[in-house]
Write an enzyme that holds these catalytic residues in place. Structure first.
Site, mmCIF file in Angstrom:
data_model
loop_
_atom_site.group_PDB
_atom_site.id
_atom_site.type_symbol
_atom_site.label_atom_id
_atom_site.label_comp_id
_atom_site.label_asym_id
_atom_site.label_seq_id
_atom_site.Cartn_x
_atom_site.Cartn_y
_atom_site.Cartn_z
ATOM 1 C CG ASN A 1 -46.184 4.357 10.260
ATOM 2 O OD1 ASN A 1 -46.585 4.047 8.977
ATOM 3 N ND2 ASN A 1 -45.860 5.586 10.616
ATOM 4 C CD1 TRP A 2 -43.739 -1.629 7.930
ATOM 5 C CD2 TRP A 2 -44.235 -2.509 6.113
ATOM 6 N NE1 TRP A 2 -43.281 -2.684 7.848
ATOM 7 C CE2 TRP A 2 -43.652 -3.488 6.755
ATOM 8 C CE3 TRP A 2 -44.833 -2.827 4.637
ATOM 9 C CZ2 TRP A 2 -43.169 -4.772 6.154
ATOM 10 C CZ3 TRP A 2 -44.488 -4.139 4.252
ATOM 11 C CH2 TRP A 2 -43.660 -5.202 4.943
ATOM 12 C CE LYS A 3 -42.832 7.004 8.900
ATOM 13 N NZ LYS A 3 -42.151 8.062 9.484
ATOM 14 C CG HIS B 1 -47.485 9.616 11.479
ATOM 15 N ND1 HIS B 1 -46.675 10.463 10.887
ATOM 16 C CD2 HIS B 1 -46.654 8.758 12.055
ATOM 17 C CE1 HIS B 1 -45.369 10.210 11.007
ATOM 18 N NE2 HIS B 1 -45.155 8.999 11.686
ATOM 19 C CD GLU C 1 -43.946 10.790 8.248
ATOM 20 O OE1 GLU C 1 -44.629 9.747 7.804
ATOM 21 O OE2 GLU C 1 -42.902 10.749 8.748
ATOM 22 C CD GLU D 1 -44.125 8.597 15.593
ATOM 23 O OE1 GLU D 1 -43.363 7.480 15.445
ATOM 24 O OE2 GLU D 1 -44.943 9.056 14.688
ATOM 25 N N GLY E 1 -37.181 9.870 11.018
ATOM 26 C CA GLY E 1 -36.313 9.595 10.014
ATOM 27 C C GLY E 1 -35.258 10.641 9.850
ATOM 28 C CB SER F 1 -34.358 8.008 14.779
ATOM 29 O OG SER F 1 -34.483 8.914 13.769
ATOM 30 N N GLY G 1 -40.629 3.301 12.157
ATOM 31 C CA GLY G 1 -40.742 3.686 10.795
ATOM 32 C C GLY G 1 -39.731 2.788 9.882
ATOM 33 N N GLY G 2 -38.551 3.446 9.465
ATOM 34 C CA GLY G 2 -37.533 2.892 8.432
ATOM 35 C C GLY G 2 -37.319 1.272 9.040
HETATM 36 P P1 13P Z 1 -38.461 6.673 11.673
HETATM 37 O O1 13P Z 1 -38.372 5.197 12.697
HETATM 38 O O2 13P Z 1 -38.245 6.185 10.597
HETATM 39 O O3 13P Z 1 -37.808 7.710 12.413
HETATM 40 O O4 13P Z 1 -40.077 6.950 11.858
HETATM 41 C C1 13P Z 1 -40.969 7.178 13.057
HETATM 42 C C2 13P Z 1 -42.180 7.205 12.760
HETATM 43 O O5 13P Z 1 -42.634 8.269 12.245
HETATM 44 C C3 13P Z 1 -43.207 6.083 12.925
HETATM 45 O O6 13P Z 1 -44.437 6.605 12.968
#
Ligand code: 13P
Length: 251
Positions: A10-12, A93, A95, A164, A170, A209, A230-231
């Site tokens: 997920n590149w956000k 998600h 967020e 999640e 993050g 993470s 994510g990251g």
């Molecule tokens: P991180 O891997 O950066 O913690 O993000 C997880 C995430 O929200 C994937 O959707």
């Protein structure tokens, strides 16, 4: 039922056209791991170009609107995602739930719209730190599932659930394997209630993470069918290390 592990990036809100080179490298790497299903959800702006280049990874959206079209400035419908080459979409998600005030009902409506448009759907759930500390993690996640999962019969094959925990996103704080096992078992039990045997096809991903250092341990937990990353999905180097942790290279 055993599945090919599903590793989703997920590149956000990250990625300009210059980062398409990373996606091409991820695609090349994924082609050498046919035992692992790999996908990326880039920002809307990169979906078309990424999908055009991809033959070993799926490309999807990070959100969609519940309507097919109309006066919804700034929004994108599931049909539009499909039109530019997306094959799946992430809904719910944390967020989106927190920053865009998306309720379970909205998440469910989006999931229904996406399935109707012919997209696969990843429904995200997860508790906050306050909820976990209050001993409510399972209850919160099960309530989210009950109210945000699409219920149309025959669709389980198009569904994935991502657990999640909000406090792990993050932050570098990963849920312990024991906590992940407990939560995934609870989610599996809810899926059994909702979908009976058909629901056995549904993978449950862990997200929060995930990186190359913890992926092997997390992916070995019972009922963890993959990861939502994510990251660590933003570069081929870090994302392919997670793909490698999920399954051996073929050559
Ligand atoms: P991180 O891997 O950066 O913690 O993000 C997880 C995430 O929200 C994937 O959707």
């Amino acid at each position: 039922m055993s599945h090919r592990p599903f590793i989703v990036g997920n590149w956000k809100m990250n990625g300009l056209r210059s980062q398409l080179a990373e996606a091409r490298a991820i695609n090349r790497g994924a082609a050498r791991h046919i035992g692992v299903r790999v996908a990326i959800a880039p920002p809307f702006t990169l979906i078309a170009a990424m999908a055009e280049d991809a033959n070993a990874i799926a490309v999807g959206g990070q959100d969609c609107h519940m309507a097919q079209s109309g006066a919804f400035t700034g929004d994108v419908s599931a049909a539009m995602l499909k039109d530019v080459g997306a094959t799946f979409v992430i809904v719910g998600h944390s967020e989106r739930r927190a920053l865009h005030c998306e309720s379970d009902a909205i998440v469910k409506a989006k999931a229904d719209a996406a399935l109707a448009a012919g997209l696969d759907v990843i429904v995200c759930v997860g508790e906050t730190e306050v909820q976990r500390d209050a001993g409510q993690a399972e209850a919160v996640v099960c309530a989210q599932l009950d109210a945000s999962l699409p219920t149309e019969a025959g669709m389980a094959g198009h569904l994935t659930v991502a657990y999640e925990p909000v406090w792990a996103i993050g932050t570098g704080r990963v849920a312990s394997p024991a906590d992940v096992a407990t939560m995934h078992a609870a989610i599996r039990a809810r899926l059994d209630v909702h979908f009976a045997d058909e629901g056995k096809q549904i993978r449950i991903l862990y997200g929060g993470s995930v990186n190359a250092g913890n992926a092997v341990e997390l992916l070995a937990v019972d009922e963890v069918g993959g990861a939502l990353v994510g990251g660590a999905s933003l570069t081929a180097e870090s994302f392919l290390a997670i793909v490698a942790a999920a399954g051996p290279q073929d050559d």
